[in-house]
Design a protein around this motif. Structure first.
Motif, short mmCIF file in Angstrom:
data_model
loop_
_atom_site.label_atom_id
_atom_site.label_comp_id
_atom_site.label_asym_id
_atom_site.label_seq_id
_atom_site.Cartn_x
_atom_site.Cartn_y
_atom_site.Cartn_z
N SER A 1 0.84 -1.21 0.00
CA SER A 1 0.00 0.00 0.00
C SER A 1 0.87 1.26 0.00
N GLY A 2 0.60 2.13 -0.94
CA GLY A 2 1.32 3.40 -1.02
C GLY A 2 2.61 3.34 -1.81
N LEU A 3 3.04 2.17 -2.25
CA LEU A 3 4.29 2.05 -3.02
C LEU A 3 4.01 2.23 -4.51
N ASP A 4 4.90 2.95 -5.20
CA ASP A 4 4.73 3.08 -6.64
C ASP A 4 5.27 1.83 -7.34
N ASP A 5 5.08 1.75 -8.65
CA ASP A 5 5.43 0.54 -9.39
C ASP A 5 6.92 0.23 -9.31
N ALA A 6 7.74 1.26 -9.35
CA ALA A 6 9.19 1.02 -9.29
C ALA A 6 9.58 0.41 -7.95
N ALA A 7 9.02 0.95 -6.86
CA ALA A 7 9.34 0.42 -5.54
C ALA A 7 8.83 -1.01 -5.38
N VAL A 8 7.66 -1.29 -5.93
CA VAL A 8 7.10 -2.64 -5.86
C VAL A 8 7.98 -3.62 -6.64
N THR A 9 8.44 -3.21 -7.80
CA THR A 9 9.30 -4.08 -8.61
C THR A 9 10.59 -4.40 -7.87
N GLU A 10 11.21 -3.39 -7.26
CA GLU A 10 12.44 -3.61 -6.50
C GLU A 10 12.22 -4.57 -5.34
N LEU A 11 11.11 -4.38 -4.62
CA LEU A 11 10.81 -5.24 -3.48
C LEU A 11 10.56 -6.68 -3.94
N ALA A 12 9.79 -6.85 -5.02
CA ALA A 12 9.47 -8.18 -5.53
C ALA A 12 10.72 -8.91 -5.99
N VAL A 13 11.62 -8.21 -6.67
CA VAL A 13 12.87 -8.84 -7.12
C VAL A 13 13.71 -9.25 -5.92
N ARG A 14 13.78 -8.39 -4.92
CA ARG A 14 14.56 -8.71 -3.72
C ARG A 14 13.98 -9.93 -3.00
N ASP A 15 12.66 -9.97 -2.87
CA ASP A 15 12.01 -11.11 -2.22
C ASP A 15 12.22 -12.39 -3.03
N ALA A 16 12.08 -12.28 -4.35
CA ALA A 16 12.26 -13.46 -5.20
C ALA A 16 13.68 -14.03 -5.08
N ALA A 17 14.66 -13.14 -5.07
CA ALA A 17 16.04 -13.59 -4.94
C ALA A 17 16.27 -14.30 -3.61
N THR A 18 15.72 -13.72 -2.55
CA THR A 18 15.89 -14.32 -1.22
C THR A 18 15.21 -15.68 -1.14
N LEU A 19 13.99 -15.77 -1.62
CA LEU A 19 13.23 -17.01 -1.50
C LEU A 19 13.75 -18.11 -2.42
N LEU A 20 14.25 -17.73 -3.58
CA LEU A 20 14.72 -18.73 -4.54
C LEU A 20 16.20 -19.06 -4.37
N GLY A 21 16.88 -18.30 -3.52
CA GLY A 21 18.27 -18.59 -3.22
C GLY A 21 19.23 -18.29 -4.36
N VAL A 22 18.89 -17.30 -5.18
CA VAL A 22 19.76 -16.91 -6.29
C VAL A 22 19.94 -15.39 -6.26
N SER A 23 20.87 -14.92 -7.03
CA SER A 23 21.10 -13.48 -7.14
C SER A 23 20.29 -12.94 -8.32
N LEU A 24 19.42 -11.98 -8.06
CA LEU A 24 18.61 -11.37 -9.11
C LEU A 24 18.75 -9.86 -9.02
N ASP A 25 18.58 -9.20 -10.17
CA ASP A 25 18.72 -7.75 -10.24
C ASP A 25 17.53 -7.18 -11.01
N VAL A 26 17.16 -5.96 -10.67
CA VAL A 26 16.04 -5.31 -11.36
C VAL A 26 16.28 -5.22 -12.86
N ALA A 27 17.54 -5.14 -13.27
CA ALA A 27 17.86 -5.05 -14.69
C ALA A 27 17.42 -6.30 -15.45
N GLN A 28 17.18 -7.40 -14.74
CA GLN A 28 16.73 -8.63 -15.39
C GLN A 28 15.22 -8.67 -15.62
N VAL A 29 14.51 -7.69 -15.11
CA VAL A 29 13.05 -7.66 -15.24
C VAL A 29 12.66 -7.17 -16.63
#
Length: 502
Positions: free
Chosen positions: A401-429
């Motif tokens: 709530s209250g986050l813009d699309d860029a902030a949501v994308t950054e958070l989702a990539v960070r969460d995905a990397a943590t949960l999947l155990g790999v290194s991911l970057d926003v540039a890969q989106v």
């Protein structure tokens, strides 16, 4: 078809429709009910507020891929969804998910841990508390506490009503917090302390009595499951079900009108000149593009979400029936990522990850590795990877709530990397999409079935009105589809009786 009736609330510039049946709400429940009526030859108009019908069975287009923005599978229990798909000519598109299964992520001594979910269980309750896959998550201490369930006399608890207290008393906090709560949050967006055992695990109380323990009862339910996957999907996505329903409705001459937010539902006296009039007829009125839209019909089916339905029933249902203390609807938001991430091709966490509330450094409550779960999507996506994250836990403000699309994308990539155990970057989106569902009310909460039954009983005197949708039917298509068919059957029965009496 009936003629439009003039009356208060319909201005001279209003757009009028007339029908035998007006269906308010174009989610799957409304579409299925409408189709059942249309097949009988009744004239049907469906009014849906959104720009596209389907409700939680939605579609999102990202990077050239048509993806599910809501439900991506259906439970196989009772066979109702498969039967519907067969009638729509979609049976050859039914596909199973990858059998690799999901993982669980949790916190331990401040660190994130992950392991495959135990295979044999119901809602996370293990049939074998000492199994290696269970011990990997709750440890030996938690497993031995859970095993005590086998020797605690079952008669001490009688018939269990709430899932959380049942699991806590029989198997301990580790099973509840680590295994059961993440599934409850992912499936029902509800705390297990508020879930009705008989709704979320039908037959478990009886099985416990027969087996003499909770784990024994779970084992009986597991054994009773039919062979095959507990869930299935559709090649091309579950949203293709909506396309098939809309096409079939058009074939039978029904009208599906989108972009109409219905604000009034009125019971109107039938005109004496109507030879086949019922005790009352119905008017649904709303707005579309700053113009009033009015539909007059002999029958009405209300298939909108809980808070919309209750508002529309004001003045129709007795005030006491609407004055109950209904639970708040859940707020869930899904974030879908299309990634250039070859490191995910090996599906490092199977088909996805459920997240315990104590998992450190993670905001999402669940992750689905969609291109690993569905082979048809892997074929369509090619080298791209599709990952979907779910946000919003019961009783808490949605973290997006209250986050813009860029902030949501950054958070989702960070969460995905943590949960999947790999290194991911926003540039890969390659693409990111958001789908918010803020009006989901689970019928699985304790007391909700009774509230629904009381409301339905209060409406029995309103001839020609039926309620349907997940808030009265239960969570998932396997609950919604048969309930919608039953609601339409009541309308069809009344219509046939009227025709016979005419």
């Amino acid at each position: 078809m009936t003629d439009p009736q003039d009356g208060p609330g319909a201005g001279p510039d209003a757009e009028h429709r007339s029908a035998d049946v007006v269906v308010v709400g174009g989610g799957v429940a409304g579409l299925v009910a409408a189709l059942e009526c249309a097949r009988l030859g009744l004239g049907v108009v469906v009014l849906e507020q959104a720009g596209r019908p389907g409700g939680c069975v939605g579609r999102i287009d990202l990077d050239g891929l048509a993806l599910d923005s809501g439900a991506e599978s259906f439970a196989t229990r009772n066979g109702s969804v498969a039967e519907l798909l067969g009638r729509l000519g979609l049976e050859d598109r039914i596909v199973p998910p990858n059998r690799a299964g999901a993982w669980l992520a949790w916190g331990e001594r401040g660190e994130l841990r992950a392991a495959p979910m135990p295979r044999t269980g119901v809602l996370g309750i293990p049939a074998n508390p000492l199994g290696e896959d269970v011990r990997a998550i709750i440890g030996w201490r938690g497993a031995w506490r859970a095993w005590l369930d086998r020797i605690i006399p079952i008669l001490k608890i009688g018939r269990a009503e709430r899932l959380g207290p049942l699991v806590r008393q029989r198997m301990g906090a580790a099973v509840l917090d680590r295994l059961v709560t993440p599934i409850s949050a992912g499936v029902y967006s509800t705390d297990p302390d508020d879930l009705d055992v008989d709704v979320v695990a039908p037959g478990l109380n009886e099985a416990m009595t027969r087996a003499g323990s909770l784990s024994g009862g779970v084992g009986q339910l597991v054994e009773a499951r039919r062979a095959g996957s507990a869930v299935l999907g559709l090649r091309g996505g579950m949203h293709t079900l909506v396309d098939a329903l809309v096409a079939e409705l058009a074939r039978f001459g029904a009208e599906v009108r989108t972009g109409v937010g219905v604000t009034r539902l009125e019971s109107r006296p039938a005109r004496a000149s109507d030879a086949d009039a019922v005790a009352s007829s119905w008017r649904a009125a709303g707005r579309a593009d700053d113009r009033e839209v009015v539909v007059d019909a002999r029958f009405a089916i209300l298939a909108t979400p809980a808070h919309v339905s209750r508002a529309l029933l004001a003045g129709v249902a007795p005030e006491a029936a609407l004055a109950e203390d209904w639970p708040d609807a859940a707020s869930v938001e899904l974030v879908t990522l299309v990634l250039d991430a070859p490191e995910l091709a090996a599906a490092p966490r199977g088909t996805g990850v459920l997240v315990a509330a104590d998992a450190p450094g993670v905001t999402a409550k669940a992750l689905t590795h969609s291109s690993a779960k569905w082979s048809w999507l892997a074929e369509s996506a090619g080298p791209r990877q599709v990952v979907r994250l779910s946000y919003g836990r019961a009783g808490a403000t949605n973290p997006l709530s209250g986050l813009d699309d860029a902030a949501v994308t950054e958070l989702a990539v960070r969460d995905a990397a943590t949960l999947l155990g790999v290194s991911l970057d926003v540039a890969q989106v390659r693409a990111c999409g958001r789908s918010a569902w803020r009006d989901a009310l689970s019928q699985a909460a304790v007391g909700q079935p009774e509230r629904v039954r009381a409301l339905e009983a209060a409406l029995e005197g309103r001839t020609g009105l039926a309620l349907t949708g997940s808030w009265v039917a239960g969570t998932g298509l396997a609950s919604v589809v048969p309930h919608a068919i039953e609601a339409a059957a009541r309308i069809r029965h009344l219509a046939v009786r009227i025709a016979d009496d005419a």
